[in-house]
Enzyme design. Sequence first.
Site, PDB file in Angstrom:
ATOM      1  N   HIS A   1      48.356  52.051  41.364  1.00  0.00           N
ATOM      2  CA  HIS A   1      49.746  52.507  41.439  1.00  0.00           C
ATOM      3  C   HIS A   1      50.764  51.437  41.090  1.00  0.00           C
ATOM      4  O   HIS A   1      51.966  51.697  41.082  1.00  0.00           O
ATOM      5  CB  HIS A   1      50.042  53.035  42.852  1.00  0.00           C
ATOM      6  CG  HIS A   1      50.137  51.948  43.879  1.00  0.00           C
ATOM      7  ND1 HIS A   1      49.036  51.310  44.389  1.00  0.00           N
ATOM      8  CD2 HIS A   1      51.202  51.368  44.469  1.00  0.00           C
ATOM      9  CE1 HIS A   1      49.410  50.397  45.263  1.00  0.00           C
ATOM     10  NE2 HIS A   1      50.723  50.404  45.327  1.00  0.00           N
TER      11      HIS A   1
HETATM   12  C1  UD1 Z   1      55.443  51.504  47.642  1.00  0.00           C
HETATM   13  C2  UD1 Z   1      55.570  49.986  47.774  1.00  0.00           C
HETATM   14  C3  UD1 Z   1      54.282  49.318  47.361  1.00  0.00           C
HETATM   15  C4  UD1 Z   1      53.107  49.897  48.121  1.00  0.00           C
HETATM   16  C5  UD1 Z   1      53.068  51.411  47.949  1.00  0.00           C
HETATM   17  C6  UD1 Z   1      51.945  52.016  48.746  1.00  0.00           C
HETATM   18  C7  UD1 Z   1      57.835  49.129  47.363  1.00  0.00           C
HETATM   19  C8  UD1 Z   1      58.679  48.359  46.418  1.00  0.00           C
HETATM   20  N1  UD1 Z   1      56.627  49.467  46.913  1.00  0.00           N
HETATM   21  O1  UD1 Z   1      55.260  51.795  46.277  1.00  0.00           O
HETATM   22  O2  UD1 Z   1      54.367  47.929  47.632  1.00  0.00           O
HETATM   23  O3  UD1 Z   1      51.922  49.315  47.643  1.00  0.00           O
HETATM   24  O4  UD1 Z   1      54.322  51.949  48.402  1.00  0.00           O
HETATM   25  O5  UD1 Z   1      51.840  53.383  48.552  1.00  0.00           O
HETATM   26  O6  UD1 Z   1      58.262  49.385  48.454  1.00  0.00           O
HETATM   27  N2  UD1 Z   1      56.706  59.543  46.110  1.00  0.00           N
HETATM   28  C9  UD1 Z   1      56.347  60.818  46.496  1.00  0.00           C
HETATM   29  N3  UD1 Z   1      56.138  61.059  47.831  1.00  0.00           N
HETATM   30  C10 UD1 Z   1      56.257  60.092  48.776  1.00  0.00           C
HETATM   31  C11 UD1 Z   1      56.645  58.814  48.371  1.00  0.00           C
HETATM   32  C12 UD1 Z   1      56.862  58.543  47.035  1.00  0.00           C
HETATM   33  O7  UD1 Z   1      56.211  61.703  45.674  1.00  0.00           O
HETATM   34  O8  UD1 Z   1      56.031  60.383  49.975  1.00  0.00           O
HETATM   35  C13 UD1 Z   1      56.919  59.279  44.678  1.00  0.00           C
HETATM   36  C14 UD1 Z   1      58.376  59.335  44.310  1.00  0.00           C
HETATM   37  O9  UD1 Z   1      58.496  59.927  43.067  1.00  0.00           O
HETATM   38  C15 UD1 Z   1      58.765  57.876  44.183  1.00  0.00           C
HETATM   39  C16 UD1 Z   1      57.477  57.226  43.756  1.00  0.00           C
HETATM   40  O10 UD1 Z   1      56.442  57.979  44.357  1.00  0.00           O
HETATM   41  O11 UD1 Z   1      59.813  57.675  43.301  1.00  0.00           O
HETATM   42  C17 UD1 Z   1      57.392  55.778  44.199  1.00  0.00           C
HETATM   43  O12 UD1 Z   1      57.572  55.664  45.619  1.00  0.00           O
HETATM   44  P1  UD1 Z   1      58.177  54.312  46.254  1.00  0.00           P
HETATM   45  O13 UD1 Z   1      58.155  54.365  47.724  1.00  0.00           O
HETATM   46  O14 UD1 Z   1      59.469  53.995  45.599  1.00  0.00           O
HETATM   47  O15 UD1 Z   1      57.174  53.200  45.756  1.00  0.00           O
HETATM   48  P2  UD1 Z   1      55.595  53.220  45.695  1.00  0.00           P
HETATM   49  O16 UD1 Z   1      55.189  53.180  44.269  1.00  0.00           O
HETATM   50  O17 UD1 Z   1      55.043  54.285  46.572  1.00  0.00           O
END
Ligand code: UD1
Length: 370
Positions: free
Chosen positions: A208
């Site tokens: 990811h």
């Molecule tokens: C985040 C952390 C990363 C960690 C990862 C574990 C940061 C900068 N990054 O990355 O260090 O390894 O979590 O999972 O904080 N989304 C959903 N549902 C959710 C959450 C997210 O669909 O419940 C999607 C959304 O489109 C979002 C994307 O995933 O924009 C990214 O989510 P985000 O929390 O911004 O970062 P991660 O890539 O999950």
Amino acid sequence: MVLPCIDLVAGARPNFMKLAPVARALSIAGQVSFRIVHTGQHYDEAMAEVFFRDLGIPNPDVNLEVGSGSHGAQTARILERYEAHLLSNRPNATVVFGDVNSTVACTLAAAKLLVPVAHVEAGLRSFDRTMPEEINRIVTDALADLLLVSEPSGVTNLRHEGIAESKIRLVGNVMIDTLMGQLEKAKERGAARRLGLEGLRYGLVTMHRPSNVDDPTILRRMLVLLRELSKELPLVFPVHPRTRQSVLKAGFGDLITAGQTSFICLEPLPYLDLLSLAQGATMVLTDSGGLQEETSILGVPCLTMRENTERPITVEQGTSRLVGNNADKLRAAFHEALAGKWGHGAGIPLWDGKAAERIARELAAWLIRG
Ligand code: UD1
């Protein structure tokens, strides 16, 4: 006697695994009371709620419901909402975990209001500022008052950054507390059996990181390679929402279709299912920090699809090898692991299932004795 009250702040999946044993140890020690603050950075049932349920974490006292957004927007939203919470419910201290946007945003909010901050998993450095997590780690550690460190490299890094020795404690790794506490339950889940892999060798893949999934050329190369390798060893691939989004945006949906027998693409898995699969895997291919740590204790070969790691001990004493996202290097490492030419790890000091007890003691001493 009124106990000191602290906020335990979590927002994203890996935070929940770290918070769970600390909350439990604090409850048992009974010297400090706590509130659980969920920022809502992760909000899908499979990314958040299921972790609370499986790991026995009490329901959050507060949910800031910040949701997704760009780094700036998400961090700002957390900062604003956690500050408002602090202004009306000031704790004696804030405890943050790991390196996600929730970690840095809540640290900033607390530090500006002179609420002392403790950071669990302090000091880790990849020395790669293209990683958002590295920025989060540096800022959080610069502002934190108590730095609870999981491996010796963290202590060295903090010293180099001029952090006062009196703030640093090497306490070990709370992720491993959770692993050790849940391993038997995870085995009982029989996740491999449910996927038709009982008695078979298989690999587990997670991916990811922006460095692997944001650039369509790299993403395609990785998916094509994984599909190729899955012809020799079935690969189970729970797809992170961020990865699925990038795959669909780039028009590669056909590369991760459900229902394949060798490249088994799934929705994100609950912690216990993922651990169930990891412990029985022939190898794990991942860019996750947590899995580098977990495989090192499970003795499962870990092909870390990154150029660097903030967790060097997993390479020195564990089972992780940095293979980046170069196809030839990955293919060669895959064949070595498949042939059993891989170390099993030697055990890591203080990764013993008791890190949270040490953290609870340090927090109580810090809050009560100052
Ligand atoms: C985040 C952390 C990363 C960690 C990862 C574990 C940061 C900068 N990054 O990355 O260090 O390894 O979590 O999972 O904080 N989304 C959903 N549902 C959710 C959450 C997210 O669909 O419940 C999607 C959304 O489109 C979002 C994307 O995933 O924009 C990214 O989510 P985000 O929390 O911004 O970062 P991660 O890539 O999950």
